[in-house]
Design a protein around this motif. Structure first.
Motif, PDB file in Angstrom:
ATOM      1  N   GLY A 108       0.764  -1.216  -0.026  1.00  0.00           N
ATOM      2  CA  GLY A 108      -0.056   0.003   0.149  1.00  0.00           C
ATOM      3  C   GLY A 108       0.849   1.410   0.006  1.00  0.00           C
ATOM      4  O   GLY A 108       0.657   2.282  -0.908  1.00  0.00           O
ATOM      5  N   ARG A 109       1.643   1.473   0.773  1.00  0.00           N
ATOM      6  CA  ARG A 109       2.521   2.656   0.844  1.00  0.00           C
ATOM      7  C   ARG A 109       3.484   2.582  -0.256  1.00  0.00           C
ATOM      8  O   ARG A 109       3.367   3.937  -0.800  1.00  0.00           O
ATOM      9  CB  ARG A 109       3.601   2.548   2.235  1.00  0.00           C
ATOM     10  N   GLU A 110       4.121   1.609  -0.917  1.00  0.00           N
ATOM     11  CA  GLU A 110       4.951   1.851  -1.963  1.00  0.00           C
ATOM     12  C   GLU A 110       4.060   2.054  -3.249  1.00  0.00           C
ATOM     13  O   GLU A 110       4.630   3.041  -3.880  1.00  0.00           O
ATOM     14  CB  GLU A 110       5.650   0.566  -2.172  1.00  0.00           C
ATOM     15  N   ASN A 111       2.898   1.672  -3.244  1.00  0.00           N
ATOM     16  CA  ASN A 111       2.228   1.898  -4.712  1.00  0.00           C
ATOM     17  C   ASN A 111       1.378   3.435  -4.557  1.00  0.00           C
ATOM     18  O   ASN A 111       1.557   3.929  -5.373  1.00  0.00           O
ATOM     19  CB  ASN A 111       1.152   0.725  -4.540  1.00  0.00           C
ATOM     20  N   SER A 112       1.335   3.842  -3.153  1.00  0.00           N
ATOM     21  CA  SER A 112       0.729   5.088  -3.104  1.00  0.00           C
ATOM     22  C   SER A 112       1.893   6.197  -3.250  1.00  0.00           C
ATOM     23  O   SER A 112       1.708   7.484  -3.929  1.00  0.00           O
ATOM     24  CB  SER A 112       0.273   5.350  -1.533  1.00  0.00           C
ATOM     25  N   ILE A 113       3.129   5.952  -2.931  1.00  0.00           N
ATOM     26  CA  ILE A 113       4.517   6.563  -3.126  1.00  0.00           C
ATOM     27  C   ILE A 113       4.469   6.973  -4.856  1.00  0.00           C
ATOM     28  O   ILE A 113       4.648   7.994  -5.315  1.00  0.00           O
ATOM     29  CB  ILE A 113       5.574   6.230  -2.650  1.00  0.00           C
ATOM     30  N   SER A 114       4.473   5.823  -5.505  1.00  0.00           N
ATOM     31  CA  SER A 114       4.565   5.880  -7.003  1.00  0.00           C
ATOM     32  C   SER A 114       3.249   6.628  -7.553  1.00  0.00           C
ATOM     33  O   SER A 114       3.475   7.560  -8.411  1.00  0.00           O
ATOM     34  CB  SER A 114       4.505   4.427  -7.635  1.00  0.00           C
ATOM     35  N   ALA A 115       2.100   6.527  -7.118  1.00  0.00           N
ATOM     36  CA  ALA A 115       0.778   7.079  -7.549  1.00  0.00           C
ATOM     37  C   ALA A 115       0.895   8.599  -7.323  1.00  0.00           C
ATOM     38  O   ALA A 115       0.824   9.423  -8.329  1.00  0.00           O
ATOM     39  CB  ALA A 115      -0.480   6.464  -7.091  1.00  0.00           C
ATOM     40  N   LEU A 116       1.251   9.112  -6.178  1.00  0.00           N
ATOM     41  CA  LEU A 116       1.087  10.376  -5.672  1.00  0.00           C
ATOM     42  C   LEU A 116       2.330  11.207  -6.516  1.00  0.00           C
ATOM     43  O   LEU A 116       2.118  12.296  -6.615  1.00  0.00           O
ATOM     44  CB  LEU A 116       1.160  10.651  -4.323  1.00  0.00           C
ATOM     45  N   SER A 117       3.482  10.338  -6.835  1.00  0.00           N
ATOM     46  CA  SER A 117       4.629  11.098  -7.292  1.00  0.00           C
ATOM     47  C   SER A 117       4.088  11.278  -8.889  1.00  0.00           C
ATOM     48  O   SER A 117       4.450  12.602  -9.392  1.00  0.00           O
ATOM     49  CB  SER A 117       5.649  10.218  -7.377  1.00  0.00           C
ATOM     50  N   TYR A 118       3.302  10.435  -9.418  1.00  0.00           N
ATOM     51  CA  TYR A 118       2.644  11.041 -10.730  1.00  0.00           C
ATOM     52  C   TYR A 118       2.018  12.212 -10.572  1.00  0.00           C
ATOM     53  O   TYR A 118       1.755  12.821 -11.416  1.00  0.00           O
ATOM     54  CB  TYR A 118       1.656   9.714 -11.294  1.00  0.00           C
ATOM     55  N   VAL A 119       0.978  12.370  -9.704  1.00  0.00           N
ATOM     56  CA  VAL A 119       0.304  13.558  -9.331  1.00  0.00           C
ATOM     57  C   VAL A 119       1.116  14.522  -9.352  1.00  0.00           C
ATOM     58  O   VAL A 119       0.863  15.814  -9.898  1.00  0.00           O
ATOM     59  CB  VAL A 119      -0.577  13.548  -8.151  1.00  0.00           C
TER      60      VAL A 119
END
Length: 187
Positions: A108-119
């Motif tokens: 969850g945390r790793e995938n969220s970091i990737s996703a929010l970095s796209y943002v």
């Protein structure tokens, strides 16, 4: 060079909310970010209500007061808020995007970091600034119930990331200085 295209942490925002359609564009791009074994598993909460954001700052300050020993900067943020009326936690951002995942989801945390970095990378193309809400995350990751209740986080979910977003108050002509590229090529 123009600000568009540059990712930069924005800590001063205009007092103008970002339209929902623009916020939706940000989270829509986030879902295309790479995830561990294509596990995905990240969902989002878009917060537009300024009163909820103000209440979350108040809750985080209370949490800091109860956990002052956790970080050297807490006393500064508490003083900013209590004595000077300054929100140095969410920086008066008009909006925040929260990433959430199932409590038992190990990526969850790793995938969220990737996703929010796209943002973060996409936001400047819309004229929007962003900044990681680290103090918000610190409180949320401690599972502080008043904060989780404010955002209606169910018992089976956790907040895995938080990004402040809004229109930058100031225009920047350049990026902040960066260290010289340090790379080694083998082969």
């Amino acid at each position: 060079m123009d600000f568009n295209g540059f990712r930069r942490s924005i800590r001063c925002y205009k007092n103008i909310p970002v339209p929902y359609e623009e916020l939706l564009k940000l989270v829509n791009i986030a879902r295309f970010a790479p995830t561990a074994s294509n596990s995905q598993g990240v969902s989002y909460i878009i917060v537009k209500d300024k009163k909820i954001l103000e209440k979350s700052t108040e809750i985080i300050v209370k949490w800091m007061e109860d956990n002052i020993e956790l970080h050297w900067s807490f006393s500064r943020h508490i003083n900013n808020y209590r004595k000077n009326g300054i929100d140095s936690i969410l920086r008066d951002a008009p909006n925040i995007i929260l990433a959430t995942a199932q409590k038992d989801f190990k990526n969850g945390r790793e995938n969220s970091i990737s996703a929010l970095s796209y943002v973060e990378l996409f936001a400047p193309t819309l004229g929007i600034g962003s900044c990681w809400a680290g103090l918000f995350e610190f409180c949320a990751f401690s599972n502080y119930v008043p904060l989780l209740d404010l955002f209606n986080i169910s018992k089976d979910k956790v907040i895995t990331g938080a990004l402040m977003v809004g229109y930058p108050k100031y225009k920047y002509k350049r990026l902040v200085d960066r260290n010289k590229l340090d790379v080694t090529c083998i082969g």
